[in-house]
Design a protein around this motif. Structure first.
Motif, short mmCIF file in Angstrom:
data_model
loop_
_atom_site.label_atom_id
_atom_site.label_comp_id
_atom_site.label_asym_id
_atom_site.label_seq_id
_atom_site.Cartn_x
_atom_site.Cartn_y
_atom_site.Cartn_z
N TYR A 114 -6.15 12.78 1.18
CA TYR A 114 -5.32 11.58 1.17
C TYR A 114 -5.72 10.72 0.00
O TYR A 114 -6.87 10.73 -0.43
CB TYR A 114 -5.52 10.76 2.46
N ARG A 115 -4.77 9.94 -0.49
CA ARG A 115 -5.07 8.97 -1.53
C ARG A 115 -4.33 7.68 -1.18
O ARG A 115 -3.14 7.71 -0.87
CB ARG A 115 -4.61 9.50 -2.89
N VAL A 116 -5.05 6.57 -1.22
CA VAL A 116 -4.47 5.26 -0.94
C VAL A 116 -4.30 4.54 -2.27
O VAL A 116 -5.23 4.50 -3.08
CB VAL A 116 -5.38 4.44 0.00
N VAL A 172 0.85 -1.19 0.00
CA VAL A 172 0.00 0.00 0.00
C VAL A 172 0.89 1.24 0.00
O VAL A 172 1.91 1.27 0.68
CB VAL A 172 -0.90 0.03 1.25
N GLY A 173 0.50 2.24 -0.76
CA GLY A 173 1.15 3.55 -0.73
C GLY A 173 0.09 4.59 -0.40
O GLY A 173 -1.07 4.43 -0.79
N VAL A 174 0.49 5.64 0.31
CA VAL A 174 -0.45 6.70 0.67
C VAL A 174 0.21 8.05 0.44
O VAL A 174 1.39 8.23 0.75
CB VAL A 174 -0.90 6.59 2.15
N THR A 175 -0.57 8.97 -0.10
CA THR A 175 -0.12 10.35 -0.25
C THR A 175 -1.14 11.30 0.37
O THR A 175 -2.32 10.95 0.51
CB THR A 175 0.04 10.74 -1.74
N TYR A 176 -0.66 12.47 0.72
CA TYR A 176 -1.54 13.59 1.05
C TYR A 176 -1.07 14.74 0.19
O TYR A 176 0.10 15.11 0.20
CB TYR A 176 -1.46 13.99 2.53
N SER A 177 -1.98 15.31 -0.59
CA SER A 177 -1.66 16.43 -1.47
C SER A 177 -2.23 17.71 -0.89
O SER A 177 -3.43 17.78 -0.59
CB SER A 177 -2.27 16.17 -2.85
N ASP A 222 0.81 7.30 9.28
CA ASP A 222 2.22 7.70 9.16
C ASP A 222 2.37 8.94 8.28
O ASP A 222 3.18 9.82 8.55
CB ASP A 222 3.07 6.55 8.59
N VAL A 223 1.59 9.00 7.20
CA VAL A 223 1.63 10.18 6.33
C VAL A 223 1.14 11.41 7.10
O VAL A 223 1.73 12.49 7.01
CB VAL A 223 0.80 9.95 5.04
#
Length: 188
Positions: free
Chosen positions: A44-46, A33-38, A154-155
């Motif tokens: 957030y996007r998983v 799994v990868g997660v970002t917050y823009s 964590d993000v």
């Protein structure tokens, strides 16, 4: 003038260092799994493994990618999926590496978060590996959701630590003796 799009980023792997023959083979660890917050989208996007291309595109489009050891860990894991040279094709603030340059040692995200924010992580990468194995064995989506939740937290912690450092010009952490220390940073 448009706001700068900062993308906070973390990922979890399917395999451990021992599974792939050591830290020299991060590209074989595979992302679970990868997660970002823009900051541009304020969301957030998983990403699942089948969405790595979209994750890479988001990282490449960012004005700044902020993470904790993402340049030496997360990017090499993603190199197993892409031809892009992520460390050199993205503008990065790897807070762990920046602090290592100042302090002379590697600080854990947990130490910076506990010292600066009074909060820590909810689990660790070994838990995420166990959850991945459980998902692979059973096909149950629940363990995958635990990985996504852990990674997203964590993000969030990474984002909060960065925002604290930008606002205050320093980070606090507990040293090995348990003493609260402060380190100046200029990450504006």
């Amino acid at each position: 003038m448009a706001e700068k799009n900062i993308v906070y980023f973390d990922l979890e792997t399917q395999r451990s260092f021992s599974d792939v023959g050591g830290s020299a083979h991060k590209d074989k660890m595979m992302m679970s799994v990868g997660v970002t917050y823009s900051t541009a989208n304020e969301s957030y996007r998983v990403y699942g493994e089948d969405e790595v291309d979209e994750l890479v595109k988001e990282l490449l489009k960012a004005d700044l990618v902020v993470g904790w050891n993402h340049v030496e860990f997360d990017y090499p894991v993603l190199q197993g999926y892409t031809v892009f040279d992520l460390p050199n094709q993205t503008l990065n603030l790897d807070m762990m590496l920046a602090l290592q340059e100042i302090l002379g040692f590697r600080l854990k995200l947990d130490a910076a978060a506990a010292g600066s924010l009074g909060m820590g992580k909810t689990a660790d990468g070994l838990d995420a590996l166990k959850w991945w194995q459980e998902h692979k064995k059973t096909g149950n989506i629940e363990p995958l959701m635990k990985i996504a939740e852990y990674c997203a937290f964590d993000v969030k912690v990474t984002k909060c630590v960065h925002e604290y450092a930008v606002e205050h010009g320093h980070l606090k952490y507990h040293d090995r003796g348990g003493q609260l220390q402060e380190v100046e940073v200029d990450w504006k």
